[in-house]
Design a protein around this motif. Structure first.
Motif, mmCIF file in Angstrom:
data_model
loop_
_atom_site.group_PDB
_atom_site.id
_atom_site.type_symbol
_atom_site.label_atom_id
_atom_site.label_comp_id
_atom_site.label_asym_id
_atom_site.label_seq_id
_atom_site.Cartn_x
_atom_site.Cartn_y
_atom_site.Cartn_z
ATOM 1 N N ARG A 240 0.813 -1.208 0.000
ATOM 2 C CA ARG A 240 0.000 0.000 0.000
ATOM 3 C C ARG A 240 0.856 1.272 0.000
ATOM 4 O O ARG A 240 0.590 2.222 -0.749
ATOM 5 N N ASP A 241 1.881 1.267 0.850
ATOM 6 C CA ASP A 241 2.678 2.488 0.983
ATOM 7 C C ASP A 241 3.689 2.651 -0.153
ATOM 8 O O ASP A 241 3.915 3.767 -0.648
ATOM 9 N N LEU A 242 4.352 1.592 -0.546
ATOM 10 C CA LEU A 242 5.414 1.676 -1.538
ATOM 11 C C LEU A 242 4.959 1.311 -2.952
ATOM 12 O O LEU A 242 5.787 1.316 -3.872
ATOM 13 N N LYS A 243 3.719 0.960 -3.111
ATOM 14 C CA LYS A 243 3.164 0.637 -4.423
ATOM 15 C C LYS A 243 3.971 -0.474 -5.120
ATOM 16 O O LYS A 243 4.386 -0.356 -6.271
ATOM 17 N N MET A 244 4.193 -1.571 -4.409
ATOM 18 C CA MET A 244 4.932 -2.691 -4.993
ATOM 19 C C MET A 244 4.066 -3.948 -4.947
ATOM 20 O O MET A 244 3.041 -4.000 -4.252
ATOM 21 N N SER A 245 4.537 -4.954 -5.700
ATOM 22 C CA SER A 245 3.777 -6.204 -5.750
ATOM 23 C C SER A 245 3.999 -7.021 -4.469
ATOM 24 O O SER A 245 4.872 -6.703 -3.646
ATOM 25 N N GLU A 246 3.222 -8.056 -4.336
ATOM 26 C CA GLU A 246 3.342 -8.929 -3.139
ATOM 27 C C GLU A 246 4.690 -9.603 -3.093
ATOM 28 O O GLU A 246 5.320 -9.701 -2.030
#
Length: 282
Positions: A240-246
């Motif tokens: 959510r915060d860093l906009k990265m994938s799982e």
């Protein structure tokens, strides 16, 4: 004796044999009585032994063997009784010179010992022998089996006391044997119960060990599940915060864990704590 020759010369039992026998008897002018006797002998000669006869002979043989084994045992018991009475007679004969009246107490000991070591029958046998010896060697008139009228009461009292001593000794021996048998059976039951209890205790211990193992596994699984939930929550915060994938979030947590030398659980808890602090500030 002409009819005995074909009987001894006959090869095997067969019906023509009877015909030849009749023919021989007719030629030899045998009487009807001799012919009947010959047929009876032939029938008995060639008739097989029945099963009941074999069983009877086997039973008689087995009974004879048991009797042969039983006789030495009985003779040994009576020999023991005779030995005790002989020892009592020898000692009494040596001690009698020191007493005015017949000293017969050792015969009571012989009777009791015979009944104790050899049984009731041997005890009664010892009573009979002791009675005859006491009458012949120690009660006047000596060396006869005639009893003086003045000694009848004494002699009767001796017999009664000897029988009573034999009965008491035999009864005590039987009681002791019964108690010993009961004790052996009780010890056997105690051993069996102890073995059963040991087996039950071992089963309970094994069940307790299995229960502890299951509880440890349950606790480990609970910890793993809790850690998994924390890691999943931390990954969600990073996504959510860093906009990265799982996958990227998980690899980032792994790198952080390796660099700080902390577990994934501690990294996840720190991420969650920072997120809660940010929310609390805002």
């Amino acid at each position: 004796m002409i009819f005995l020759q074909p009987i001894c010369a006959a090869p095997a039992p067969a019906l023509p044999f009877y015909g030849s026998l009749v023919t021989t008897a007719a030629v030899g002018s045998l009487t009807s009585t001799k012919l009947t006797l010959a047929l009876t002998l032939v029938t008995l000669w060639h008739s097989p032994m029945s099963g009941s006869s074999i069983e009877t002979m086997t039973a008689r043989s087995s009974s004879s063997r048991q009797q042969l084994r039983w006789k030495p045992y009985v003779l040994r018991r009576y020999a023991i009784a005779f030995l005790f009475v002989a020892v009592a007679f020898a000692l009494t004969y040596l001690l009698q010179r020191f007493f005015q009246y017949p000293f017969l107490f050792l015969f009571f000991a012989a009777v009791m010992a015979s009944a104790w070591f050899a049984g009731t029958a041997a005890g009664l046998f010892a009573v009979i022998i002791s009675t005859l010896i006491a009458d012949y060697f120690f009660l006047p008139p000596l060396h006869t089996f005639v009893i003086d009228s003045m000694d009848i009461a004494y002699f009767a009292a001796f017999i009664v006391c000897a029988i009573a001593a034999s009965w008491v000794s035999s009864a005590k021996r039987q009681t002791e044997e019964a108690l010993r048998k009961a004790r052996d059976e009780l010890e056997l039951r105690v051993v069996e119960r102890t073995s059963e209890l040991q087996k039950t205790v071992a089963e309970l211990q094994e069940n307790e060990r299995q229960r502890l193992l299951l509880e440890d596994e349950k606790s480990a699984l609970s910890d793993q599940l809790q850690n998994r939930k924390l890691i999943e929550r931390a990954k969600g915060i990073l996504q959510r915060d860093l906009k990265m994938s799982e996958a990227d979030a998980y690899r980032a947590m792994q790198r952080e864990s390796q660099q700080r030398r902390k577990s994934m659980k501690e990294i996840a808890e720190s991420i969650i704590l920072n997120d809660e602090l940010k929310r609390g500030t805002h």
